[in-house]
Design a protein around this motif. Structure first.
Motif, short mmCIF file in Angstrom:
data_model
loop_
_atom_site.label_atom_id
_atom_site.label_comp_id
_atom_site.label_asym_id
_atom_site.label_seq_id
_atom_site.Cartn_x
_atom_site.Cartn_y
_atom_site.Cartn_z
N PHE A 1 0.21 2.40 -2.11
CA PHE A 1 -1.08 2.40 -1.43
C PHE A 1 -0.89 1.90 0.00
O PHE A 1 -0.05 1.04 0.26
CB PHE A 1 -2.06 1.48 -2.15
N THR A 2 -1.68 2.45 0.90
CA THR A 2 -1.62 1.98 2.28
C THR A 2 -3.05 1.60 2.72
O THR A 2 -3.99 1.77 1.95
CB THR A 2 -1.13 3.09 3.23
N ILE B 1 -7.59 9.96 -5.80
CA ILE B 1 -6.77 9.08 -4.96
C ILE B 1 -6.12 9.92 -3.88
O ILE B 1 -5.64 11.03 -4.14
CB ILE B 1 -5.67 8.37 -5.79
N SER B 2 -6.16 9.41 -2.66
CA SER B 2 -5.49 10.13 -1.59
C SER B 2 -4.91 9.15 -0.59
O SER B 2 -5.23 7.96 -0.59
CB SER B 2 -6.45 11.08 -0.88
N ARG B 3 -4.05 9.68 0.24
CA ARG B 3 -3.46 8.92 1.35
C ARG B 3 -2.63 7.73 0.92
O ARG B 3 -2.88 6.59 1.30
CB ARG B 3 -4.55 8.50 2.34
N CYS B 4 -1.68 8.01 0.09
CA CYS B 4 -0.67 7.02 -0.24
C CYS B 4 0.66 7.51 0.34
O CYS B 4 0.79 8.68 0.66
CB CYS B 4 -0.50 6.87 -1.74
N GLU C 1 -3.86 -4.24 -0.19
CA GLU C 1 -4.31 -3.19 -1.11
C GLU C 1 -4.40 -3.72 -2.54
O GLU C 1 -5.21 -3.27 -3.33
CB GLU C 1 -3.36 -1.99 -1.06
N THR D 1 -5.40 4.36 2.21
CA THR D 1 -5.59 4.92 0.87
C THR D 1 -7.06 4.91 0.46
O THR D 1 -7.78 3.93 0.70
CB THR D 1 -4.74 4.13 -0.15
#
Length: 566
Positions: free
Chosen positions: A238-239, A215-218, A199, A242
């Motif tokens: 972060f993944t 920003i999403s999915r962290c 990431e 993300t």
DNA sequence: CCCCCCCC
């Protein structure tokens, strides 16, 4: 008694629909965070068809969760129809609710409680898509940063990048890797986000300071307060999932970085000990602050080696004048000299477009450049040390002056309570640089062990032991030649003559200086003599009191203590 | 998963 649950209600609610007064069964609860005002419970609820554990009894999120993609069910008000002890069993056969389990669409609104045998109406088109990509993100569905928690992972924030670190690599027992981090803010709060390895590569170039991103999915986890000064209990990582997408529309609703500039004059009065952040790396206290200033001069880059780690460091000293600038610099004090250091988290901005910048520029260009500046980084005298500030013995003790490796310097207003006349004067090597005590060969010659030579002549030098008192304490001190001359008011040569030819006058001299007051500059350092630690304090200088100056200091400290203008 | 913030 039979119980009727609002079968299908969860599906409706979780798809963004409205279900008035649903009847549900609470199958369990869990305390999830905080205490007191922050106490919050997560409930496992069932409508007989589905069960859901993302139901929170919350207060602070109520007004903030205005988004269409309601994924957490917040219970604003409930009426207990029957206690669990009475119901005694799980009603129906609820299946854990998920987006995928919602087969039928529901209307956006559904009023009165349905009859038990009513099939739930079809759900609205899910507002949250598992195949989320950045093109689907918009301001309509964002969450406030302050609402993020590890208990809710379906969210989108619209945040401004306040600050972005460089890429850092690490290698330790647990492995190696690289990362960068950024500080994000919106109008609800701020949060630190870190991108590791893949990431880090993926997002580093994309993220730009001051820009606004969806920003999403962290992953969220508890922030380690030791390492952050941001106001958030959590931080995000972060993944691989993300999603980050720059906000191309109006971002004016997202605040830009707010500075809280501290004027240099105020920094002078601040102590790093009035800590905002505890710095665990240096065991000291640090204060993080914003400042804005004009760079009046800059020294060359210096290379040095950190004593503690052996690490090769670079430093560059710059002089900033007037009010204050930058963000998150570190205030330190070394022997009374104040300085600001930049941390890795420090953002340095050149000519930021801020009212303060223009004000400062105006000041500087209109005479500020030529102003007499009080240098709060100055060290007094040739020895380094206190920047003119006077401390008391009590303060010196409280600050543990002398405890460090190199010793500390400080100034103090005090009186001589005793001077030791014995061995106060001695015959020293006549060589300019050598002040070694000579050995009397009893043959008219004097031997210097240091020069390994014999001399027919000598010079007198002083080595004076004394006690100094101030209203808070006293200290045994040692004064070498020049400092001792100042204290005794005579030259070493004169005193030597008195010692040789007029013992009475010699003794009288030491009596006369009793209770004389001076401004002393001391160097103090803890030393160990036969396993006993003792503070060795040397008089670097002793000067007569300038009472006008002393009064000004007194007035200043009265003001500082009382807050009253004198 | 980092977590270093040093020097006189």
């Amino acid at each position: 008694m039979s119980y009727k649950l609002s079968e299908g209600a969860l599906e409706v609610i979780m798809n963004g629909g409205h279900y008035d007064k649903p009847v549900m069964q609470i199958l369990g609860n869990k305390k999830i965070q905080g205490s007191g005002a922050n106490e919050r419970f997560r409930l496992l609820v069932s409508d007989g068809k589905h069960s859901l554990s993302f139901a929170m009894l919350a207060t602070q999120l109520n007004d903030k969760l205005k988004t269409g993609e309601l994924r957490v069910m917040i219970l604003l008000e409930i009426t207990i129809l029957a206690p669990g002890s009475e119901v005694g069993k799980k009603l129906g056969n609820p299946q854990t609710w998920s987006e995928d389990s919602a087969q039928a669409p529901a209307p956006a609104t559904m009023t009165p409680a349905p009859k038990a045998n009513t099939r739930p109406p079809p759900a609205v088109k899910p507002t949250f898509n598992p195949q989320l990509d950045s093109s689907m993100l918009s301001s309509q569905m964002t969450h406030p940063i302050a609402s993020l928690s590890p208990y809710q992972n379906k969210w989108v924030i619209k945040a401004r990048v306040m600050n972005k670190s460089g890429i850092r690599t690490w290698s330790n027992a647990r492995g190696e890797g690289k990362l960068f981090s950024m500080d994000l803010c919106d109008d609800s709060g701020e949060i630190r986000a870190t991108a590791f390895k893949n990431e880090c590569d993926k997002f580093y170039d994309m993220i730009e300071v001051d820009k606004v991103y969806y920003i999403s999915r962290c992953i969220l986890k508890a922030a380690n307060k030791q390492f952050t000064s941001l106001k958030n209990d959590y931080e995000m990582t972060f993944t691989a999932d993300t999603v980050v997408s720059e906000c191309m529309e109006d971002a004016s609703t997202v605040p830009s970085v707010k500075f809280d500039f501290v004027p240099i004059s105020e920094i002078a009065n601040k102590s790093p000990d009035s800590l905002l952040v505890r710095n665990t790396f240096t065991k000291g206290h640090i204060m993080i602050l914003d400042m804005i200033g004009v760079c009046k001069s800059a020294a060359d880059v210096q290379e040095l080696t950190a004593k503690s780690t052996g690490k090769l460091l670079k430093k560059r000293e710059v002089t900033l004048v007037d009010s204050s600038g930058g963000a998150g610099a570190r205030l330190t004090e070394f022997n009374g000299s104040k300085s600001l250091s930049c941390l890795s988290s420090t953002m340095v901005r050149l000519n930021p477009d801020l009212p303060e910048t223009h004000r400062l520029r105006g000041w500087y260009d209109n005479g500020g450049a030529d102003c007499d500046i009080v240098n709060i980084s100055a060290r007094s005298g040739a020895y380094g040390g206190v920047s003119g500030e006077w401390v008391t013995f009590a303060e010196a003790e409280a600050r543990q002056l002398g405890a460090g490796e190199r010793g500390d310097y400080y100034s103090l207003l005090g009186a001589l309570t005793f001077t030791f006349s014995d061995n106060a004067v001695y015959k020293a090597c006549p060589q300019e640089q050598c002040n070694k005590k000579l050995l009397d060969q009893e043959n008219g010659l004097y031997r210097c062990e240091k020069c390994n030579r014999e001399y027919p002549n000598y010079k007198y030098r002083l080595l004076l032991g004394a006690n100094v008192s101030d209203p808070t304490g006293d200290q045994r001190v040692t004064a070498f030649n020049e400092a001792a001359e100042s204290m005794l008011g005579k030259t070493a040569a004169e005193i030597g003559q008195m010692f040789e030819y007029d013992k009475a006058a010699y003794s009288q001299l030491f009596e006369e200086v009793k209770f004389k007051t001076f401004v002393f500059k001391f160097r103090t350092k803890m030393e160990t003599y036969s396993d006993e630690a003792r503070l060795k304090t040397t008089v670097m200088s002793a000067t007569p009191v300038d009472y006008k100056d002393a009064n000004a200091r007194l007035v200043k400290s009265i003001k500082a203590l009382s807050g009253v203008e004198v």
